[in-house]
Design a protein around this motif. Structure first.
Motif, PDB file in Angstrom:
ATOM      1  N   VAL A 170       2.432  -8.620   5.712  1.00  7.30           N
ATOM      2  CA  VAL A 170       1.722  -9.883   5.912  1.00  7.30           C
ATOM      3  C   VAL A 170       1.922 -10.437   7.316  1.00  7.30           C
ATOM      4  O   VAL A 170       1.124 -11.262   7.777  1.00  7.30           O
ATOM      5  N   ALA A 171       2.960 -10.005   8.013  1.00  4.93           N
ATOM      6  CA  ALA A 171       3.173 -10.454   9.395  1.00  4.93           C
ATOM      7  C   ALA A 171       2.125  -9.889  10.356  1.00  4.93           C
ATOM      8  O   ALA A 171       1.995 -10.369  11.487  1.00  4.93           O
ATOM      9  N   ASP A 172       1.385  -8.889   9.914  1.00  4.68           N
ATOM     10  CA  ASP A 172       0.349  -8.221  10.715  1.00  4.68           C
ATOM     11  C   ASP A 172      -1.019  -8.748  10.287  1.00  4.68           C
ATOM     12  O   ASP A 172      -1.492  -8.451   9.187  1.00  4.68           O
ATOM     13  N   ALA A 173      -1.668  -9.507  11.152  1.00  2.00           N
ATOM     14  CA  ALA A 173      -2.950 -10.125  10.803  1.00  2.00           C
ATOM     15  C   ALA A 173      -3.995  -9.076  10.448  1.00  2.00           C
ATOM     16  O   ALA A 173      -4.794  -9.274   9.520  1.00  2.00           O
ATOM     17  N   GLY A 174      -4.008  -7.964  11.145  1.00  2.00           N
ATOM     18  CA  GLY A 174      -4.969  -6.908  10.850  1.00  2.00           C
ATOM     19  C   GLY A 174      -4.740  -6.301   9.483  1.00  2.00           C
ATOM     20  O   GLY A 174      -5.694  -5.993   8.756  1.00  2.00           O
ATOM     21  N   ALA A 175      -3.465  -6.146   9.105  1.00  2.00           N
ATOM     22  CA  ALA A 175      -3.155  -5.608   7.781  1.00  2.00           C
ATOM     23  C   ALA A 175      -3.591  -6.570   6.681  1.00  2.00           C
ATOM     24  O   ALA A 175      -4.070  -6.152   5.623  1.00  2.00           O
ATOM     25  N   VAL A 176      -3.451  -7.859   6.931  1.00  5.37           N
ATOM     26  CA  VAL A 176      -3.886  -8.849   5.941  1.00  5.37           C
ATOM     27  C   VAL A 176      -5.402  -8.814   5.781  1.00  5.37           C
ATOM     28  O   VAL A 176      -5.922  -8.866   4.658  1.00  5.37           O
ATOM     29  N   ARG A 177      -6.122  -8.697   6.892  1.00  2.01           N
ATOM     30  CA  ARG A 177      -7.581  -8.548   6.796  1.00  2.01           C
ATOM     31  C   ARG A 177      -7.936  -7.311   5.990  1.00  2.01           C
ATOM     32  O   ARG A 177      -8.849  -7.329   5.154  1.00  2.01           O
ATOM     33  N   GLY A 178      -7.213  -6.212   6.246  1.00  5.70           N
ATOM     34  CA  GLY A 178      -7.461  -4.983   5.506  1.00  5.70           C
ATOM     35  C   GLY A 178      -7.200  -5.132   4.021  1.00  5.70           C
ATOM     36  O   GLY A 178      -7.901  -4.545   3.191  1.00  5.70           O
ATOM     37  N   MET A 179      -6.200  -5.943   3.652  1.00  9.97           N
ATOM     38  CA  MET A 179      -5.908  -6.186   2.241  1.00  9.97           C
ATOM     39  C   MET A 179      -7.068  -6.920   1.576  1.00  9.97           C
ATOM     40  O   MET A 179      -7.488  -6.565   0.468  1.00  9.97           O
ATOM     41  N   PHE A 180      -7.605  -7.931   2.243  1.00 18.90           N
ATOM     42  CA  PHE A 180      -8.763  -8.633   1.699  1.00 18.90           C
ATOM     43  C   PHE A 180      -9.976  -7.709   1.643  1.00 18.90           C
ATOM     44  O   PHE A 180     -10.753  -7.759   0.686  1.00 18.90           O
TER      45      PHE A 180
END
Length: 246
Positions: free
Chosen positions: A65-75
């Motif tokens: 979750v500290a990685d904004a790109g990873a959070v976008r990928g999760m959504f």
């Protein structure tokens, strides 16, 4: 949130502890659940299979979750699999305890990155992408109120989350999206118990008038209320689920 059979909930940090209990409870209540994890793939997949074995729908998604790109990928993954997202439970976090004078930069920076920036990353994405009528539940801590020694940095990250919760609830005006924070007291999880003596655990359990630690299921029940049909009139609040601990 009257028709939960079509609702999709992302639960961050859901491979164990409170997050896993929340994911399982929401699945029991009829939500499709996205089980986020950062490292423990086996536990996340096991939980997903358990939910599916009971007739629910679940997807395990790795994202720091500290990685904004990873959070976008999760959504993105949730949207691709299930068509959209209705609920964010912002549970992922870490806790490293030390007196402020003894806290090094690594302790500070990591908790800011995961607890505060991670929660912000997920809130920001949810604010853009949740379907109207959705729910956001951010995790705080009752230490924001009790101000126990050695919790300085951890509690500071959670205090900031409480402030963002109140502001985001106002920014969601017109979309029927509620935003609340849940602040557990001492809860029997690995995160809480790690590094504490049995005597300290017992003393903290007695701090509330019910004289016990909370359980992950206690906290999951409060989340279920906030994201379910009966929680629709609660917005911009901090619920301190702590057995009455001041």
């Amino acid at each position: 949130m009257t028709d939960k059979t079509s609702k999709v909930a992302i639960v961050t940090g859901a491979s164990r502890g409170i997050g896993a209990a929340v994911a399982e409870r929401l699945a029991t209540d009829g939500f499709t659940v996205v089980i986020n994890y950062s490292a423990n793939a086996k536990s996340a997949e096991t939980l997903a299979r358990k939910i599916e074995g009971k007739g629910g729908r679940a997807l395990a998604v790795k994202a720091d979750v500290a990685d904004a790109g990873a959070v976008r990928g999760m959504f993105d993954a949730a949207q691709a699999a299930f068509g959209g997202v209705d609920v964010l439970v912002n549970n992922a976090g870490i806790m490293t305890l030390a007196r402020i004078a003894d806290s090094d930069d690594a302790l500070f920076d990591r908790q800011i990155a995961v607890n505060l920036k991670g929660s912000f990353n997920a809130m920001r994405e949810a604010g853009k992408r949740l379907r109207d009528g959705g729910r956001i539940v951010n995790f705080s801590t009752s230490v924001v109120g009790t101000k126990l020694e050695t919790y300085g940095v951890y509690a500071a990250t959670k205090s900031a989350i409480e402030t963002m919760t109140a502001i985001l609830s106002k920014e969601m005006r017109g979309r029927n999206i509620t935003v609340n924070a849940l602040a557990p007291g001492p809860t029997s999880t690995d995160l809480f118990l790690e590094g504490k003596s049995p005597e300290l655990v017992e003393r903290m359990a007695k701090m509330n008038p019910l004289e016990r630690l909370g359980t992950p299921e206690d906290i999951a029940a409060v989340v279920a209320f906030l994201v379910g049909p009966d929680g629709g009139w609660v917005n911009g609040q901090v619920l301190r689920a702590n057995g009455g601990m001041v």
